[in-house]
Write a protein that holds these residues in place. Structure first.
Motif, PDB file in Angstrom:
ATOM      1  N   ARG A 209       0.832  -1.212   0.000  1.00  0.00           N
ATOM      2  CA  ARG A 209       0.000   0.000   0.000  1.00  0.00           C
ATOM      3  C   ARG A 209       0.864   1.258   0.000  1.00  0.00           C
ATOM      4  NH1 ARG A 209      -3.145  -0.788   4.389  1.00  0.00           N
ATOM      5  NH2 ARG A 209      -4.730  -1.889   3.158  1.00  0.00           N
ATOM      6  N   GLY A 210       0.619   2.122  -0.990  1.00  0.00           N
ATOM      7  CA  GLY A 210       1.335   3.385  -1.094  1.00  0.00           C
ATOM      8  C   GLY A 210       2.772   3.245  -1.552  1.00  0.00           C
ATOM      9  N   ARG A 211       3.156   2.070  -2.040  1.00  0.00           N
ATOM     10  CA  ARG A 211       4.545   1.814  -2.422  1.00  0.00           C
ATOM     11  C   ARG A 211       4.656   1.546  -3.927  1.00  0.00           C
ATOM     12  NH1 ARG A 211       7.134  -2.705   1.167  1.00  0.00           N
ATOM     13  NH2 ARG A 211       9.040  -1.460   0.932  1.00  0.00           N
ATOM     14  N   SER A 212       5.861   1.720  -4.451  1.00  0.00           N
ATOM     15  CA  SER A 212       6.133   1.392  -5.845  1.00  0.00           C
ATOM     16  C   SER A 212       6.619  -0.051  -5.919  1.00  0.00           C
ATOM     17  CB  SER A 212       7.179   2.342  -6.424  1.00  0.00           C
ATOM     18  OG  SER A 212       8.392   2.279  -5.688  1.00  0.00           O
ATOM     19  N   VAL A 213       6.065  -0.805  -6.878  1.00  0.00           N
ATOM     20  CA  VAL A 213       6.304  -2.243  -6.957  1.00  0.00           C
ATOM     21  C   VAL A 213       6.725  -2.617  -8.373  1.00  0.00           C
ATOM     22  CG1 VAL A 213       5.292  -4.542  -6.676  1.00  0.00           C
ATOM     23  CG2 VAL A 213       4.580  -2.670  -5.163  1.00  0.00           C
ATOM     24  N   LEU A 214       7.795  -3.381  -8.490  1.00  0.00           N
ATOM     25  CA  LEU A 214       8.218  -3.987  -9.744  1.00  0.00           C
ATOM     26  C   LEU A 214       7.937  -5.479  -9.667  1.00  0.00           C
ATOM     27  CD1 LEU A 214       9.744  -4.124 -12.478  1.00  0.00           C
ATOM     28  CD2 LEU A 214      11.863  -4.383 -11.150  1.00  0.00           C
ATOM     29  N   ASP A 215       7.145  -5.984 -10.615  1.00  0.00           N
ATOM     30  CA  ASP A 215       6.881  -7.417 -10.718  1.00  0.00           C
ATOM     31  C   ASP A 215       7.767  -7.957 -11.829  1.00  0.00           C
ATOM     32  OD1 ASP A 215       5.864  -9.957 -10.647  1.00  0.00           O
ATOM     33  OD2 ASP A 215       3.932  -9.452 -11.549  1.00  0.00           O
ATOM     34  N   LEU A 216       8.836  -8.641 -11.464  1.00  0.00           N
ATOM     35  CA  LEU A 216       9.851  -9.123 -12.403  1.00  0.00           C
ATOM     36  C   LEU A 216       9.469 -10.503 -12.918  1.00  0.00           C
ATOM     37  CD1 LEU A 216      12.731  -8.521 -13.564  1.00  0.00           C
ATOM     38  CD2 LEU A 216      13.624  -9.793 -11.611  1.00  0.00           C
ATOM     39  N   GLY A 217       9.515 -10.692 -14.243  1.00  0.00           N
ATOM     40  CA  GLY A 217       9.093 -11.965 -14.823  1.00  0.00           C
ATOM     41  C   GLY A 217       7.618 -12.189 -14.589  1.00  0.00           C
ATOM     42  N   SER A 218       6.811 -11.184 -14.908  1.00  0.00           N
ATOM     43  CA  SER A 218       5.429 -11.118 -14.453  1.00  0.00           C
ATOM     44  C   SER A 218       4.519 -12.186 -15.037  1.00  0.00           C
ATOM     45  CB  SER A 218       4.856  -9.729 -14.773  1.00  0.00           C
ATOM     46  OG  SER A 218       3.624  -9.525 -14.140  1.00  0.00           O
ATOM     47  N   GLY A 219       4.807 -12.678 -16.250  1.00  0.00           N
ATOM     48  CA  GLY A 219       3.996 -13.751 -16.815  1.00  0.00           C
ATOM     49  C   GLY A 219       2.561 -13.338 -17.070  1.00  0.00           C
ATOM     50  N   CYS A 220       1.630 -13.976 -16.383  1.00  0.00           N
ATOM     51  CA  CYS A 220       0.209 -13.650 -16.551  1.00  0.00           C
ATOM     52  C   CYS A 220      -0.171 -12.347 -15.871  1.00  0.00           C
ATOM     53  CB  CYS A 220      -0.658 -14.786 -16.024  1.00  0.00           C
ATOM     54  SG  CYS A 220      -0.560 -15.055 -14.233  1.00  0.00           S
ATOM     55  N   GLY A 221       0.705 -11.807 -15.031  1.00  0.00           N
ATOM     56  CA  GLY A 221       0.448 -10.529 -14.376  1.00  0.00           C
ATOM     57  C   GLY A 221      -0.314 -10.610 -13.072  1.00  0.00           C
ATOM     58  N   ALA A 222      -0.513 -11.810 -12.543  1.00  0.00           N
ATOM     59  CA  ALA A 222      -1.345 -11.959 -11.342  1.00  0.00           C
ATOM     60  C   ALA A 222      -0.790 -11.201 -10.147  1.00  0.00           C
ATOM     61  CB  ALA A 222      -1.499 -13.438 -11.000  1.00  0.00           C
ATOM     62  N   THR A 223       0.524 -11.259  -9.929  1.00  0.00           N
ATOM     63  CA  THR A 223       1.089 -10.595  -8.754  1.00  0.00           C
ATOM     64  C   THR A 223       1.018  -9.085  -8.896  1.00  0.00           C
ATOM     65  OG1 THR A 223       2.559 -12.495  -8.405  1.00  0.00           O
ATOM     66  CG2 THR A 223       3.105 -10.464  -7.245  1.00  0.00           C
ATOM     67  N   ALA A 224       1.229  -8.576 -10.104  1.00  0.00           N
ATOM     68  CA  ALA A 224       1.053  -7.141 -10.335  1.00  0.00           C
ATOM     69  C   ALA A 224      -0.401  -6.737 -10.108  1.00  0.00           C
ATOM     70  CB  ALA A 224       1.492  -6.787 -11.756  1.00  0.00           C
ATOM     71  N   ILE A 225      -1.328  -7.566 -10.558  1.00  0.00           N
ATOM     72  CA  ILE A 225      -2.754  -7.300 -10.331  1.00  0.00           C
ATOM     73  C   ILE A 225      -3.057  -7.288  -8.837  1.00  0.00           C
ATOM     74  CG2 ILE A 225      -5.058  -8.333 -10.567  1.00  0.00           C
ATOM     75  CD1 ILE A 225      -4.180  -9.206 -13.409  1.00  0.00           C
ATOM     76  N   ALA A 226      -2.509  -8.238  -8.090  1.00  0.00           N
ATOM     77  CA  ALA A 226      -2.707  -8.266  -6.638  1.00  0.00           C
ATOM     78  C   ALA A 226      -2.169  -6.998  -5.993  1.00  0.00           C
ATOM     79  CB  ALA A 226      -2.026  -9.503  -6.042  1.00  0.00           C
ATOM     80  N   ALA A 227      -1.033  -6.502  -6.480  1.00  0.00           N
ATOM     81  CA  ALA A 227      -0.458  -5.276  -5.919  1.00  0.00           C
ATOM     82  C   ALA A 227      -1.361  -4.077  -6.179  1.00  0.00           C
ATOM     83  CB  ALA A 227       0.930  -5.037  -6.512  1.00  0.00           C
ATOM     84  N   VAL A 228      -1.919  -3.986  -7.384  1.00  0.00           N
ATOM     85  CA  VAL A 228      -2.857  -2.898  -7.679  1.00  0.00           C
ATOM     86  C   VAL A 228      -4.091  -3.006  -6.793  1.00  0.00           C
ATOM     87  CG1 VAL A 228      -4.348  -1.894  -9.435  1.00  0.00           C
ATOM     88  CG2 VAL A 228      -2.036  -2.636 -10.056  1.00  0.00           C
ATOM     89  N   MET A 229      -4.649  -4.189  -6.684  1.00  0.00           N
ATOM     90  CA  MET A 229      -5.830  -4.404  -5.846  1.00  0.00           C
ATOM     91  C   MET A 229      -5.569  -4.021  -4.392  1.00  0.00           C
ATOM     92  SD  MET A 229      -7.336  -8.076  -7.129  1.00  0.00           S
ATOM     93  CE  MET A 229      -8.396  -8.237  -8.575  1.00  0.00           C
ATOM     94  N   SER A 230      -4.324  -4.165  -3.957  1.00  0.00           N
ATOM     95  CA  SER A 230      -3.980  -3.940  -2.555  1.00  0.00           C
ATOM     96  C   SER A 230      -3.463  -2.539  -2.286  1.00  0.00           C
ATOM     97  CB  SER A 230      -2.946  -4.982  -2.097  1.00  0.00           C
ATOM     98  OG  SER A 230      -3.471  -6.288  -2.213  1.00  0.00           O
TER      99      SER A 230
END
Length: 267
Positions: A113-134
């Motif tokens: 929350r409130g942080r900048s996040v790099l999802d490396l080797g993101s693939g389907c993008g699920a972890t990046a999506i989780a970060a946006v949702m959170s």
């Protein structure tokens, strides 16, 4: 050869070619691009992905997230791998390390929350999506496969999110970006690639004080690498039965915090 056999190639064979692209200083693609909100997708590729993947949120650790994946109900589960017209679809599998990272972020939104996040080797993008949702303030997804970038945009739309920026290039060995958090799942499947990740992540921590979280289900290449001695176990998740079957007996997946004892060491 059915996709079950194809997946064995992705797990144990063709990944070597993919790893060479990642561990190259300039990456494995002659071109790189940057996807962002509003960028149009190639209609032909978009139609192909929509026709040959299934929208699903079952059998994984994150039922909150809908994804386009290759499943037993898809044509290419049964077709010969060589008939797939693009690069090997690593992005079309929701790998267990990524599942663990995504589950952890959804359950602990304070991590992003409130942080900048790099999802490396993101693939389907699920972890990046989780970060946006959170509640992450900024998310960048990175993969070297342009088709993965297109799939991520479709997956954002499935989850009613504006697409986050996506960079399609190899950023390992590049200058350390100013990220609060780097997350990466299922990337330690090749020794040389693991070495490159180890040094680059340590540089990011040394220069930018970046936090690093790694998701992995306990693959031999990960457990046997020297980075493992510098990891702190955050949480372990039992994998759903479907994911266990997909991954040939792996039963759990772990989120690790990378805390090198000598982060001041030159990299």
């Amino acid at each position: 050869m059915a996709f079950g056999g194809w997946k064995r190639l992705l797990l144990f064979g063709r990944q070597n070619t993919f790893a060479k692209a990642w561990r190259s200083r300039r990456g494995g693609w002659k071109r790189c691009c940057h996807w962002s909100a509003g960028k149009s997708l190639d209609p032909e590729v978009k139609a192909f992905l929509e026709e040959n993947t299934e929208v699903t949120n079952s059998g994984h650790l994150t039922p909150e997230i809908r994804l386009r994946l290759l499943t037993p109900r898809c044509r290419f589960w049964r077709e010969k791998p060589d008939l797939w017209p693009y690069g090997d679809p690593f992005w079309a599998i929701y790998w267990p390390g990524g599942q663990a990272l995504s589950r952890y972020i959804l359950d602990n939104p304070r991590v992003v929350r409130g942080r900048s996040v790099l999802d490396l080797g993101s693939g389907c993008g699920a972890t990046a999506i989780a970060a946006v949702m959170s509640g992450a303030s900024q998310v960048l997804a990175n993969d070297i496969d342009p088709i993965a970038g297109m799939a991520m945009i479709l997956n954002c739309e499935l989850n009613h999110l504006n697409p986050f920026p996506i960079t399609i290039k190899n950023i390992i060995n590049s200058e350390a970006g100013n990220w609060d958090l780097i997350v990466l799942g299922d990337m330690f499947y090749d020794e040389q690639l693991a070495d490159g990740l180890h040094h680059w992540l340590r540089k990011c921590i040394r220069i930018q004080q970046t936090e690093v979280l790694i998701g992995d289900p306990g693959r031999h290449q990960f457990l046997s690498h020297s980075i493992h001695s510098q990891l702190h176990k955050v949480i372990e998740y039992s994998l759903p039965e479907y994911t266990r079957q997909e991954n040939y007996g792996l039963t759990s997946s772990i989120v690790w915090s990378y805390q090198p004892s000598n982060s001041s060491e030159d990299c």
